[in-house]
Design a protein around this motif. Structure first.
Motif, mmCIF file in Angstrom:
data_model
loop_
_atom_site.group_PDB
_atom_site.id
_atom_site.type_symbol
_atom_site.label_atom_id
_atom_site.label_comp_id
_atom_site.label_asym_id
_atom_site.label_seq_id
_atom_site.Cartn_x
_atom_site.Cartn_y
_atom_site.Cartn_z
ATOM 1 N N TRP A 47 -12.628 -12.930 9.383
ATOM 2 C CA TRP A 47 -12.843 -13.378 10.756
ATOM 3 C C TRP A 47 -13.854 -12.472 11.450
ATOM 4 N N ARG A 48 -14.530 -13.002 12.444
ATOM 5 C CA ARG A 48 -15.588 -12.250 13.132
ATOM 6 C C ARG A 48 -15.046 -11.097 13.971
ATOM 7 N N LEU A 49 -13.874 -11.273 14.577
ATOM 8 C CA LEU A 49 -13.301 -10.231 15.430
ATOM 9 C C LEU A 49 -11.998 -9.725 14.850
ATOM 10 N N PRO A 50 -11.736 -8.461 14.996
ATOM 11 C CA PRO A 50 -12.649 -7.442 15.485
ATOM 12 C C PRO A 50 -13.725 -7.142 14.443
ATOM 13 N N VAL A 51 -14.772 -6.509 14.887
ATOM 14 C CA VAL A 51 -15.915 -6.259 14.008
ATOM 15 C C VAL A 51 -15.699 -5.078 13.069
ATOM 16 N N ALA A 52 -14.648 -4.333 13.237
ATOM 17 C CA ALA A 52 -14.370 -3.145 12.413
ATOM 18 C C ALA A 52 -14.201 -3.529 10.944
ATOM 19 N N GLY A 53 -14.516 -2.587 10.072
ATOM 20 C CA GLY A 53 -14.319 -2.792 8.643
ATOM 21 C C GLY A 53 -12.848 -2.792 8.264
ATOM 22 N N ALA A 54 -12.020 -2.129 9.070
ATOM 23 C CA ALA A 54 -10.574 -2.106 8.867
ATOM 24 C C ALA A 54 -9.906 -1.925 10.228
ATOM 25 N N PHE A 55 -8.753 -2.542 10.382
ATOM 26 C CA PHE A 55 -7.963 -2.358 11.603
ATOM 27 C C PHE A 55 -6.506 -2.586 11.254
ATOM 28 N N THR A 56 -5.642 -2.171 12.155
ATOM 29 C CA THR A 56 -4.215 -2.157 11.867
ATOM 30 C C THR A 56 -3.438 -2.982 12.870
ATOM 31 N N LEU A 57 -2.455 -3.718 12.366
ATOM 32 C CA LEU A 57 -1.481 -4.430 13.191
ATOM 33 C C LEU A 57 -0.105 -4.069 12.648
ATOM 34 N N GLY A 58 0.621 -3.234 13.368
ATOM 35 C CA GLY A 58 1.894 -2.733 12.866
ATOM 36 C C GLY A 58 1.653 -1.873 11.638
ATOM 37 N N ASN A 59 2.308 -2.195 10.538
ATOM 38 C CA ASN A 59 2.105 -1.464 9.290
ATOM 39 C C ASN A 59 1.163 -2.217 8.353
ATOM 40 N N VAL A 60 0.424 -3.173 8.866
ATOM 41 C CA VAL A 60 -0.511 -3.959 8.064
ATOM 42 C C VAL A 60 -1.931 -3.488 8.356
ATOM 43 N N VAL A 61 -2.628 -3.049 7.316
ATOM 44 C CA VAL A 61 -4.024 -2.649 7.433
ATOM 45 C C VAL A 61 -4.870 -3.806 6.909
ATOM 46 N N LEU A 62 -5.616 -4.429 7.799
ATOM 47 C CA LEU A 62 -6.500 -5.527 7.421
ATOM 48 C C LEU A 62 -7.889 -4.954 7.191
ATOM 49 N N CYS A 63 -8.505 -5.322 6.083
ATOM 50 C CA CYS A 63 -9.819 -4.771 5.767
ATOM 51 C C CYS A 63 -10.720 -5.853 5.180
ATOM 52 N N ARG A 64 -12.001 -5.664 5.378
ATOM 53 C CA ARG A 64 -12.991 -6.609 4.866
ATOM 54 C C ARG A 64 -13.267 -6.392 3.380
ATOM 55 N N CYS A 65 -12.983 -5.196 2.902
ATOM 56 C CA CYS A 65 -13.239 -4.838 1.509
ATOM 57 C C CYS A 65 -12.030 -5.204 0.642
ATOM 58 N N THR A 66 -12.082 -4.830 -0.625
ATOM 59 C CA THR A 66 -10.934 -5.005 -1.507
ATOM 60 C C THR A 66 -9.908 -3.911 -1.229
ATOM 61 N N ALA A 67 -8.686 -4.155 -1.641
ATOM 62 C CA ALA A 67 -7.644 -3.134 -1.495
ATOM 63 C C ALA A 67 -8.006 -1.884 -2.285
ATOM 64 N N GLU A 68 -8.582 -2.068 -3.462
ATOM 65 C CA GLU A 68 -8.969 -0.925 -4.287
ATOM 66 C C GLU A 68 -10.004 -0.057 -3.574
ATOM 67 N N ARG A 69 -10.957 -0.705 -2.914
ATOM 68 C CA ARG A 69 -11.995 0.036 -2.176
ATOM 69 C C ARG A 69 -11.365 0.832 -1.028
ATOM 70 N N GLY A 114 0.839 -1.183 0.000
ATOM 71 C CA GLY A 114 0.000 0.000 0.000
ATOM 72 C C GLY A 114 0.876 1.235 0.000
ATOM 73 N N PRO A 115 0.282 2.378 0.104
ATOM 74 C CA PRO A 115 1.068 3.612 0.120
ATOM 75 C C PRO A 115 1.770 3.830 1.459
ATOM 76 N N ARG A 116 2.795 4.635 1.429
ATOM 77 C CA ARG A 116 3.471 5.143 2.628
ATOM 78 C C ARG A 116 3.991 4.045 3.564
ATOM 79 N N GLY A 117 4.457 2.949 2.966
ATOM 80 C CA GLY A 117 5.064 1.880 3.752
ATOM 81 C C GLY A 117 4.083 0.917 4.392
ATOM 82 N N MET A 118 2.815 1.036 4.050
ATOM 83 C CA MET A 118 1.810 0.138 4.613
ATOM 84 C C MET A 118 1.615 -1.084 3.716
ATOM 85 N N LEU A 119 1.124 -2.145 4.306
ATOM 86 C CA LEU A 119 0.671 -3.323 3.574
ATOM 87 C C LEU A 119 -0.837 -3.387 3.736
ATOM 88 N N ILE A 120 -1.535 -3.775 2.692
ATOM 89 C CA ILE A 120 -2.992 -3.906 2.760
ATOM 90 C C ILE A 120 -3.346 -5.378 2.639
#
Length: 145
Positions: A53-75, A41-47
């Motif tokens: 998974w059910r938890l956490p319930v957020a649409g996106a959350f971060t672990l270190g420089n990794v952004v985990l999201c329920r949507c596509t990377a493009e979205r 992803g941009p600025r040193g992040m990984l998408i």
């Protein structure tokens, strides 16, 4: 903004800190275990897209420089305010020396629930990342009111 742009000194420092403190490695491990699609992803992040998974319930959350999201990377890339919000959490991992961010965040979320009735509005980490950008209300009612 593309993922191939040069990183600023601060972005390089954050990337190095989160690699050294293990939080990005943990994020990659969770992304792999959850069978997400991982890409730069941009600025040193990984998408890590397609998180199911059910938890956490957020649409996106971060672990270190990794952004985990329920949507596509493009979205996610089409939502620059949310991506900037998650980027602020990347920085918070670096400042908290990695994985200690998780229990600190959970304590702040619990305190926020007690004070405002939701986990974000009174959470210092969410406030500093930008409440509206993260989808949190700017004010909340007290849980006991």
């Amino acid at each position: 903004m593309t993922s191939r742009q040069r990183l600023t000194a601060g972005q390089r420092a954050r990337l190095a800190a989160n690699l050294a403190n293990g939080s990005t490695l943990f994020g990659v491990a969770v992304a792999a275990a959850a069978r997400t699609r991982l890409r730069r992803g941009p600025r040193g992040m990984l998408i890590a897209s397609g998180y199911r998974w059910r938890l956490p319930v957020a649409g996106a959350f971060t672990l270190g420089n990794v952004v985990l999201c329920r949507c596509t990377a493009e979205r996610l890339l089409d939502r620059p305010q949310l991506l900037r919000h998650e980027e602020q959490h990347c920085t918070q991992y670096a400042w908290c020396l990695g994985l200690p961010f998780i229990p600190l965040y959970l304590l702040a979320a619990g305190w926020s629930v007690l004070r405002t009735g939701n986990p974000g509005t009174g959470n210092v980490f969410e406030r500093r990342a930008g409440l509206a950008a993260g989808g949190y209300p700017l004010s909340g009612s007290r849980a006991w009111s």
